[in-house]
Design a protein around this motif. Structure first.
Motif, PDB file in Angstrom:
ATOM      1  N   ASN A 145      -3.686   7.472  -0.368  1.00 53.23           N
ATOM      2  CA  ASN A 145      -2.906   6.710  -1.211  1.00 53.23           C
ATOM      3  C   ASN A 145      -1.394   7.234  -1.512  1.00 53.23           C
ATOM      4  O   ASN A 145      -0.796   7.272  -2.306  1.00 53.23           O
ATOM      5  CB  ASN A 145      -3.620   6.605  -2.558  1.00 53.23           C
ATOM      6  N   GLN A 184      -1.531   2.179  -2.821  1.00 55.41           N
ATOM      7  CA  GLN A 184      -2.855   1.627  -2.768  1.00 55.41           C
ATOM      8  C   GLN A 184      -3.377   1.774  -1.448  1.00 55.41           C
ATOM      9  O   GLN A 184      -2.849   2.366  -0.370  1.00 55.41           O
ATOM     10  CB  GLN A 184      -2.342   0.118  -2.879  1.00 55.41           C
ATOM     11  N   ASN A 185      -4.609   0.942  -1.076  1.00 51.62           N
ATOM     12  CA  ASN A 185      -5.216   1.271   0.102  1.00 51.62           C
ATOM     13  C   ASN A 185      -5.894  -0.027   0.385  1.00 51.62           C
ATOM     14  O   ASN A 185      -7.042  -0.139   1.103  1.00 51.62           O
ATOM     15  CB  ASN A 185      -6.220   2.265   0.135  1.00 51.62           C
ATOM     16  N   ASN A 186      -5.411  -1.095   0.171  1.00 57.88           N
ATOM     17  CA  ASN A 186      -5.928  -2.530   0.515  1.00 57.88           C
ATOM     18  C   ASN A 186      -6.083  -2.648   1.807  1.00 57.88           C
ATOM     19  O   ASN A 186      -7.044  -3.480   2.492  1.00 57.88           O
ATOM     20  CB  ASN A 186      -5.234  -3.525  -0.111  1.00 57.88           C
ATOM     21  N   ASP A 197       0.776  -1.320  -0.053  1.00 54.13           N
ATOM     22  CA  ASP A 197      -0.040   0.082   0.048  1.00 54.13           C
ATOM     23  C   ASP A 197       0.970   1.263   0.131  1.00 54.13           C
ATOM     24  O   ASP A 197       0.538   2.216  -0.735  1.00 54.13           O
ATOM     25  CB  ASP A 197      -0.944   0.064   1.078  1.00 54.13           C
TER      26      ASP A 197
END
Length: 659
Positions: free
Chosen positions: A473, A447-449, A442
């Motif tokens: 992000n 990203q932002n999982n 991330d």
């Protein structure tokens, strides 16, 4: 075809149950042969460790043959290089190969009606069984967690006390019979635990102590983690459905101090493999069995049929197939005979073998006049919840779990919903989100999982973004990346709810009509679903309780909504296999690795496969051991009870041999 018949007892399978029976019979001077389908126990575990290190996915089965990753060249459709189970001599149902084991139901998207068409099947019928097992010397204890809990007395009388499920034969009297065998099992596994904690639990539920005055655990309890302490210090005022909440050390099969095995060094990869064998596995008991001089183990011998005497209905022998290389061709066949026979090949392979062994007199397979062989497959259906603690608690150290909340495993609520035990995890978000890799990716790739790298909420208005001063992000590097990751990793906490599942005949192991393994034997077809609101109600409870617990410890909850079950608008595709919707909530369930049921004990031959001596109703010289004999699953991890029942079965077999 070679034939041998010099044994008192033949045991199929070398896991903990088969090993214990062999050891006890060997000590008593009986000649015992173990037939193991998989490869022999290695001289050391270095090759298994190397396979584990190289595996992209650290699943329970990842270190062990046959290899589940990199076995074939990777492709876009098969990036992990998963093998075709049809080309393996000893394939087993694995977490990564769920799709290749299941025969897809016909599901297509009706564009006129704009909805999926399952040809009348319930969407739940497409759920996948999410637990795996091993077919190697030592069995599935290679990858078990080590949790060594006893069942509670009320677990044996679910039907008569709560009106659900079935009772065990004998009810509470069966538990009383098991008490000395529980002590033998605890000694064999060398369990580390707290006598005071277990006595407190049993006094709460049954008003009695569980140990005699002269008995204690062989090892003191594993020292609690900082994660454990964070929960233990803050939940003491809580109640769940009237039962008090408190944290107790989990009895477990690993050395808390040096002994016959090494002391636990806190490697935190107990599942899938302990690198130093501080955790018990059945190879320990197999070694003891071999030292009696009365036990032999034949590896790479796949039993293919149980033979019956047409006049007496007794088992007269077993046929086997041998192979020299892991997935090479068969090298021979043979038959071996004994006075008594023990099926100990786990709750999927044992019914498969019985169902393969059809005859004119027993057209449904050996020991199956009741039609119950393969029925009532169960697992602990896991609900996971996770969050960030208020202060650092430093997970990723020690065994995967050292404490839990056992005080809510029984109560009047069991008339309305399934019970559960709450496991406190020390592995951060590894199980929940695939960390540490997910959060690392991330902040490297923006990203932002993990939900920590962008503005979002947990449904309660709480902002989940870890550092509000950073842009959404963010892509970080250098010291800022290190500091951000350390701030997250050191505070990760996880709860796992082991929800009991009731026996249901539709959850079953059958023989595939079309799929075979490399030796030409049918592969097991696993049917699985969650049909009861009884279990679904426990998911609703677990979700609510998790929020209460995280609030109590001042943690921010990050448990993700898995979304609605998804249909794929292509012919032959299926419903998302582990998601379901209930009472307005979306849930994802996980397998606990506890494969239970499929050849249960009972009070009469019409409703069960075995009597309370773990002896076939149909064939008096045939016995079965392992988790398949359980009539119900209950809330406890099954291994200690498997071991206790194996000690009991060994006594029964000895009695019959000497009568």
């Amino acid at each position: 075809m070679a034939t041998t018949n010099d044994y008192d007892v033949i045991i199929v399978g070398s896991g903990i149950a088969g090993a214990i029976v062999a050891y006890n019979l060997g000590k008593a001077g009986k000649k015992v042969l173990i037939l193991e389908a998989g490869p022999k126990i290695p001289a050391d575990r270095s090759n298994y460790m190397e396979t584990f290190f190289k595996a992209n996915a650290k699943t329970p089965e990842s270190p062990y043959p046959p290899s589940t990753q990199g076995a074939v060249p990777s492709t876009d459709e098969n990036p992990l290089g998963l093998p075709d189970p049809g080309e393996e001599n000893t394939p087993r149902y694995t977490v990564l190969q769920i799709g290749s084991w299941r025969k897809p139901k016909q599901c297509y998207f009706d564009f006129q009606q704009q909805q999926p068409n399952l040809q009348g099947d319930s969407p739940d019928a497409n759920f996948a069984y999410g637990s795996s097992y091993e077919r190697i010397g030592g069995g599935t204890t290679w990858h078990w967690l080590g949790t060594s809990l006893r069942f509670l007395p009320n677990d044996f009388i679910l039907q008569s006390k709560y009106g659900v499920g079935v009772d065990w034969p004998g009810g509470k009297a069966f538990y009383e019979k098991l008490v000395p065998y529980y002590e033998q099992a605890t000694n064999e596994i060398n369990v580390a635990g707290s006598k005071a904690a277990l006595d407190k639990l049993y006094q709460q539920f049954d008003g009695q102590q569980t140990f005699g005055p002269d008995y204690d655990y062989p090892m003191p309890a594993i020292v609690e983690s900082m994660v454990d302490r964070d929960f233990a210090d803050n939940v003491t005022s809580m109640h769940i459905d009237g039962e008090p909440v408190y944290v107790t050390p989990t009895p477990q099969g690993r050395n808390s101090r040096p002994g016959e095995r090494r002391q636990c060094a806190g490697n935190t990869n107990c599942i899938p493999i302990c690198p130093i064998q501080a955790k018990y596995d059945a190879t320990v008991t197999i070694a003891r069995a071999l030292q009696t001089g009365n036990v032999e183990v034949w590896y790479q011998h796949v039993v293919s049929k149980v033979l019956l005497d047409p006049d007496t209905d007794e088992v007269s022998g077993v046929e086997y197939i041998t192979y020299a290389e892991q997935n090479g061709p068969a090298t021979g066949t043979g038959t071996v005979s004994a006075k008594k026979y023990v099926m100990a090949a786990h709750a999927i392979e044992t019914p498969k073998l019985l169902l393969m062994s059809k005859s004119d007199k027993f057209p449904n397979g050996v020991a199956n006049s009741s039609g119950q062989v393969g029925k009532n497959l169960m697992d602990h259906i896991m609900y996971l919840a996770w969050g960030l603690a208020k202060d650092p608690v430093f997970p990723y150290r020690g065994p995967l779990s050292t404490s839990g909340i056992e005080s809510v495993r029984d109560g009047a609520f069991r008339s309305d919903r399934a019970a559960y035990r709450i496991e406190i995890g020390n592995e951060g978000w590894q199980w929940a989100t695939g960390d540490p890799f997910t959060t690392l990716a991330d902040y490297v790739f923006g990203q932002n999982n993990s939900q920590t790298n962008a503005t979002s909420t947990n449904g309660q208005g709480k902002n989940l973004k870890f550092d509000p001063s950073l842009p959404d992000n963010s892509k970080l590097f250098g010291q800022q990346l290190v500091d951000t990751l350390n701030g997250i990793y050191t505070r990760q906490v996880r709860l796992g709810y082991l929800i009991e599942q009731l026996p249901y005949e539709g959850n079953s192991v059958e023989l595939s009509e079309t799929l075979t393994d490399n030796l030409g034997l049918p592969r097991p077809k696993v049917n699985y679903q969650i049909p009861e609101d009884y279990v679904r109600n426990a998911f609703v409870s677990a979700k609510e309780v998790s929020t209460e617990i995280f609030d109590a410890i001042g943690a921010t909850e990050y448990t993700q909504d898995p979304g609605e079950p998804v249909f794929y608008p292509e012919p032959g595709k299926e419903l998302t296999s582990t998601n379901f919707q209930y009472q307005g909530n979306n849930f994802k369930f996980y397998g606990a690795g506890h494969i239970v049921g499929t050849y249960r004990m009972g009070t009469e031959k019409e409703n069960s496969v075995l009597n309370d001596r773990q002896q076939s109703w149909d064939h008096s010289n045939l016995y079965m051991v392992g988790s398949g004999v359980f009539p119900t699953l209950t809330t406890a991890n099954p291994t200690l009870t498997i071991a206790a029942l194996a000690f009991n079965a060994a006594d029964n077999i000895l009695e019959d041999l000497e009568s």
